[in-house]
Design a protein around this motif. Structure first.
Motif, mmCIF file in Angstrom:
data_model
loop_
_atom_site.group_PDB
_atom_site.id
_atom_site.type_symbol
_atom_site.label_atom_id
_atom_site.label_comp_id
_atom_site.label_asym_id
_atom_site.label_seq_id
_atom_site.Cartn_x
_atom_site.Cartn_y
_atom_site.Cartn_z
ATOM 1 N N ALA A 131 0.795 -1.164 -0.050
ATOM 2 C CA ALA A 131 0.140 0.184 -0.219
ATOM 3 C C ALA A 131 0.652 1.249 -0.022
ATOM 4 C CB ALA A 131 -0.936 0.098 1.101
ATOM 5 N N GLY A 132 0.584 2.322 -0.779
ATOM 6 C CA GLY A 132 1.296 3.529 -0.845
ATOM 7 C C GLY A 132 1.266 4.330 0.506
ATOM 8 N N GLU A 133 0.016 4.295 1.212
ATOM 9 C CA GLU A 133 -0.143 4.970 2.193
ATOM 10 C C GLU A 133 -1.178 4.199 3.304
ATOM 11 O OE1 GLU A 133 -3.605 8.082 1.575
ATOM 12 O OE2 GLU A 133 -1.704 8.677 0.624
ATOM 13 N N PRO A 134 -0.834 4.143 4.633
ATOM 14 C CA PRO A 134 -1.758 3.387 5.473
ATOM 15 C C PRO A 134 -3.110 3.818 5.304
ATOM 16 C CG PRO A 134 -0.668 5.129 6.884
ATOM 17 C CD PRO A 134 -0.086 5.142 5.401
ATOM 18 N N ARG A 135 -4.002 2.413 5.444
ATOM 19 C CA ARG A 135 -5.488 2.774 5.813
ATOM 20 C C ARG A 135 -5.823 1.887 6.646
ATOM 21 N NH1 ARG A 135 -9.434 0.993 1.266
ATOM 22 N NH2 ARG A 135 -7.445 0.982 -0.054
ATOM 23 N N ARG A 136 -6.945 2.045 7.558
ATOM 24 C CA ARG A 136 -7.208 1.507 8.437
ATOM 25 C C ARG A 136 -9.082 1.102 8.380
ATOM 26 N NH1 ARG A 136 -6.238 0.240 13.978
ATOM 27 N NH2 ARG A 136 -7.931 -0.119 15.381
ATOM 28 N N MET A 137 -9.276 -0.066 8.642
ATOM 29 C CA MET A 137 -10.785 -0.499 8.486
ATOM 30 C C MET A 137 -11.313 -1.009 9.727
ATOM 31 S SD MET A 137 -12.880 -2.976 5.659
ATOM 32 C CE MET A 137 -11.743 -4.223 6.255
ATOM 33 N N ASP A 138 -12.124 -0.188 10.528
ATOM 34 C CA ASP A 138 -12.711 -1.022 11.758
ATOM 35 C C ASP A 138 -14.209 -1.483 11.451
ATOM 36 O OD1 ASP A 138 -10.715 -0.305 13.430
ATOM 37 O OD2 ASP A 138 -11.252 1.910 13.637
ATOM 38 N N VAL A 139 -14.245 -2.564 11.608
ATOM 39 C CA VAL A 139 -15.551 -3.494 11.493
ATOM 40 C C VAL A 139 -16.539 -3.701 12.717
ATOM 41 C CG1 VAL A 139 -16.685 -5.492 10.316
ATOM 42 C CG2 VAL A 139 -14.567 -4.324 9.267
ATOM 43 N N GLU A 140 -17.612 -3.331 12.830
ATOM 44 C CA GLU A 140 -18.349 -3.809 14.154
ATOM 45 C C GLU A 140 -18.860 -4.935 13.799
ATOM 46 O OE1 GLU A 140 -19.854 -4.329 17.191
ATOM 47 O OE2 GLU A 140 -18.994 -2.294 17.385
ATOM 48 N N THR A 141 -18.498 -6.029 14.388
ATOM 49 C CA THR A 141 -19.193 -7.442 14.237
ATOM 50 C C THR A 141 -20.192 -7.893 14.984
ATOM 51 O OG1 THR A 141 -17.754 -8.673 15.821
ATOM 52 C CG2 THR A 141 -17.011 -8.240 13.501
ATOM 53 N N GLY A 142 -20.545 -7.067 16.201
ATOM 54 C CA GLY A 142 -21.726 -7.538 16.900
ATOM 55 C C GLY A 142 -21.474 -8.541 17.780
ATOM 56 N N THR A 143 -20.598 -9.624 17.240
ATOM 57 C CA THR A 143 -20.280 -10.713 18.201
ATOM 58 C C THR A 143 -18.898 -10.797 18.523
ATOM 59 O OG1 THR A 143 -19.735 -12.169 15.897
ATOM 60 C CG2 THR A 143 -21.832 -12.613 16.729
ATOM 61 N N VAL B 152 -13.684 -4.997 15.163
ATOM 62 C CA VAL B 152 -12.433 -5.705 14.542
ATOM 63 C C VAL B 152 -11.617 -4.965 13.756
ATOM 64 C CG1 VAL B 152 -11.717 -7.689 13.039
ATOM 65 C CG2 VAL B 152 -13.659 -8.090 14.727
ATOM 66 N N PRO B 153 -10.282 -4.590 14.185
ATOM 67 C CA PRO B 153 -9.457 -3.424 13.337
ATOM 68 C C PRO B 153 -8.638 -4.309 12.135
ATOM 69 C CG PRO B 153 -8.457 -3.952 15.343
ATOM 70 C CD PRO B 153 -9.754 -5.004 15.277
ATOM 71 N N PHE B 154 -8.776 -3.521 11.033
ATOM 72 C CA PHE B 154 -7.694 -4.120 9.800
ATOM 73 C C PHE B 154 -6.943 -3.019 9.295
ATOM 74 C CE2 PHE B 154 -11.564 -6.953 9.978
ATOM 75 C CZ PHE B 154 -11.125 -8.326 9.657
ATOM 76 N N GLU B 155 -5.823 -3.452 8.647
ATOM 77 C CA GLU B 155 -4.913 -2.438 8.229
ATOM 78 C C GLU B 155 -4.664 -2.974 6.954
ATOM 79 O OE1 GLU B 155 -0.770 -0.783 9.882
ATOM 80 O OE2 GLU B 155 -0.671 -2.872 9.161
#
Length: 224
Positions: A95-107, A111-114
């Motif tokens: 990846a050219g620059e950092p990006r984060r994805m935070d997923v609300e799973t409920g269970t 859940v954080p992803f990079e």
């Protein structure tokens, strides 16, 4: 927590459920290990083995994501025939620059992803490759195609190609200093939330959506 709560039927049921889920995941890890071994010489046989074992798990395992009312009519997951044209070994372009994805799973809470980078799928486009940044780490590559949500097509929320935390790993390598992934779309499968709405799963975002139809892998009928 009181002694009564420790010994309560509710706590006992939670323990049994946790053991069933752990056993499910252990079996899935074992399944993908055997799939990788078979695929080295016979991908078609590996695919047939994957289908057969998953059907057995779905039909008989206590942790099956199938709802109770769907189990009696279950005859097998709808998986398309193997097509070797949809198997690739692709380098991860960082990846050219950092990006984060935070997923609300409920269970499992948030859940954080990079974003690690992307892979370029021939004649199809690019897919984001994510790294789970919480406990245990892992790689995650979901996929959503042009058949998503269509009658007789694929699950509307997308499918999974790689989810190493759950054992879904078709092949990874970094021995020559370049990270590569085996992406075999024949093994694309539906997340648990496709069968049971009680599950809340990380789904394919814009960077994991392809504009073409992926004709292989597991389909979705909504009724099993």
């Amino acid at each position: 927590m009181t002694d009564a709560e420790i010994g309560s039927p509710e706590m006992a049921a939670r323990a049994v459920t946790a053991v069933h889920i752990a056993d499910w995941r252990r079996r899935v890890f074992g399944l993908y290990s055997s799939v990788r071994q078979l695929a080295a010489t016979d991908p078609v046989a590996a695919h047939a083995h994957w289908i057969s074992c998953r059907n057995d798990l779905f039909s008989s395992h206590p942790a099956t994501p199938l709802l109770p009312e769907d189990r009696d009519q279950f005859t097998g997951l709808p998986v398309m025939p193997y097509d070797p044209e949809w198997r690739f070994e692709l380098p991860i372009v960082p990846a050219g620059e950092p990006r984060r994805m935070d997923v609300e799973t409920g269970t499992d809470g948030v859940v954080p992803f990079e974003l690690l980078g992307t892979v370029r799928v021939p004649f199809a486009g690019t897919l984001d490759v994510w790294r789970l940044t919480s406990y245990s780490g892992g790689l995650f590559v979901p996929i959503k195609d042009a058949l998503a949500g269509k009658h007789g097509g694929t699950y509307g929320g997308g499918r999974y190609l790689i989810d190493t935390v759950k054992g879904a790993d078709l092949g990874i390598d970094a021995s020559d200093g370049e990270a590569t992934l085996v992406l075999d779309f024949n093994f694309a499968y539906n997340p648990s939330c496709a069968y049971d709405p009680a599950w809340a799963c990380p789904l394919a975002q814009a960077g994991n959506t392809l504009p073409i139809e992926i004709p292989v892998g597991e389909r979705y009928s909504g009724i099993y």
